[in-house]
Design a protein around this motif. Sequence first.
Motif, mmCIF file in Angstrom:
data_model
loop_
_atom_site.group_PDB
_atom_site.id
_atom_site.type_symbol
_atom_site.label_atom_id
_atom_site.label_comp_id
_atom_site.label_asym_id
_atom_site.label_seq_id
_atom_site.Cartn_x
_atom_site.Cartn_y
_atom_site.Cartn_z
ATOM 1 N N HIS A 161 0.830 -1.197 0.000
ATOM 2 C CA HIS A 161 0.000 0.000 0.000
ATOM 3 C C HIS A 161 0.869 1.253 0.000
ATOM 4 N N ARG A 162 1.919 1.249 0.791
ATOM 5 C CA ARG A 162 2.840 2.390 0.820
ATOM 6 C C ARG A 162 3.469 2.607 -0.549
ATOM 7 N N GLY A 163 3.785 1.514 -1.240
ATOM 8 C CA GLY A 163 4.412 1.626 -2.543
ATOM 9 C C GLY A 163 3.543 2.379 -3.533
ATOM 10 N N GLY A 164 2.239 2.060 -3.543
ATOM 11 C CA GLY A 164 1.326 2.758 -4.440
ATOM 12 C C GLY A 164 1.201 4.232 -4.096
ATOM 13 N N VAL A 165 1.104 4.526 -2.806
ATOM 14 C CA VAL A 165 0.999 5.915 -2.364
ATOM 15 C C VAL A 165 2.284 6.670 -2.668
ATOM 16 N N ASN A 166 3.419 6.010 -2.470
ATOM 17 C CA ASN A 166 4.701 6.675 -2.686
ATOM 18 C C ASN A 166 4.876 7.109 -4.134
ATOM 19 N N THR A 167 4.345 6.340 -5.062
ATOM 20 C CA THR A 167 4.413 6.733 -6.470
ATOM 21 C C THR A 167 3.729 8.076 -6.683
ATOM 22 N N LEU A 168 2.578 8.260 -6.064
ATOM 23 C CA LEU A 168 1.865 9.531 -6.160
ATOM 24 C C LEU A 168 2.632 10.658 -5.482
ATOM 25 N N LEU A 169 3.230 10.369 -4.332
ATOM 26 C CA LEU A 169 3.971 11.399 -3.606
ATOM 27 C C LEU A 169 5.221 11.827 -4.365
ATOM 28 N N LEU A 170 5.855 10.891 -5.051
ATOM 29 C CA LEU A 170 7.022 11.224 -5.872
ATOM 30 C C LEU A 170 6.628 12.160 -7.013
ATOM 31 N N ARG A 171 5.525 11.851 -7.677
ATOM 32 C CA ARG A 171 5.055 12.701 -8.774
ATOM 33 C C ARG A 171 4.643 14.068 -8.254
ATOM 34 N N THR A 172 4.033 14.085 -7.069
ATOM 35 C CA THR A 172 3.663 15.350 -6.435
ATOM 36 C C THR A 172 4.898 16.185 -6.157
#
Length: 274
Positions: A161-172
């Motif tokens: 779950h963290r991995g999916g969220v982290n992808t969004l945070l990186l793009r942010t």
Amino acid sequence: MPGSAGSALDGGDLRADCANCFGLCCVALTFSVSADFPVDKDAGEPCRHLRTDFRCGIHRTLRPQGFQGCTVYDCFGAGQKVSQITFGGKDWRQAPESAERMFAVLPVMRQLQELLRYLTEALSLEPARPLHGDIRHALDETERLTRTDPDTLLALDVAAHRGGVNTLLLRTSELTRAQVRGKKKNRRGADLFGAKLKGADLRGADLRGAYLIAADLRGADLRLADLIGADFRDTDLRGADLTGSIFLTQAQVNAAKGDSATGLPASLSRPAHW
């Protein structure tokens, strides 16, 4: 669910509310003799300073008595959510049969609450507007997970779950830091222990997970720098400008050294020991 990103970041849902927690961090976590703790304590063993009302008996003197680690720890509101929602307000003393599961759920909940903290901030960042739909979806799903039962939480693949969220945070992060013109420093995960960075221009830098322990960042410019997961233990931030930095948490600030001239994001408080 809070009504807006800004209010959620400033409000109590993502901050520890010890009055509505069963002293979980004082029991569930392990202490080891170090610069942060003067004693050893096993997981599941109540701290000797935990009172019967689940409050800390030495809260006002934690640092002088060697419990610096307690003043830095932040559960992001996980303690009260586990106490009042996951276990329905029944504490581990009233229901000792639930104690082991309650203590095991705390670190899972803390990770989810931390992700809520970052996702909430991401929603408040205007440059990331193209991602806001995906961010909102991830935030809603993470919030839903925090309200599931103990068994579901303990079976959750938090890393995935963290991995999916982290992808969004990186793009942010990329979209937000692009506001700084020119080449930005990439020190992601760098070992900057004790680094001499006084007055450094770190605007828009990627410092995700960097080890800045005891680094000298006096007067440094950290505006729009990505600070998620950076280790600020004993980092000298006197006079540094962290206004507008992204994904900086209160726990990181509490671990550092600063003064009245240190610029902080509006959502964070200046630690009393500064």
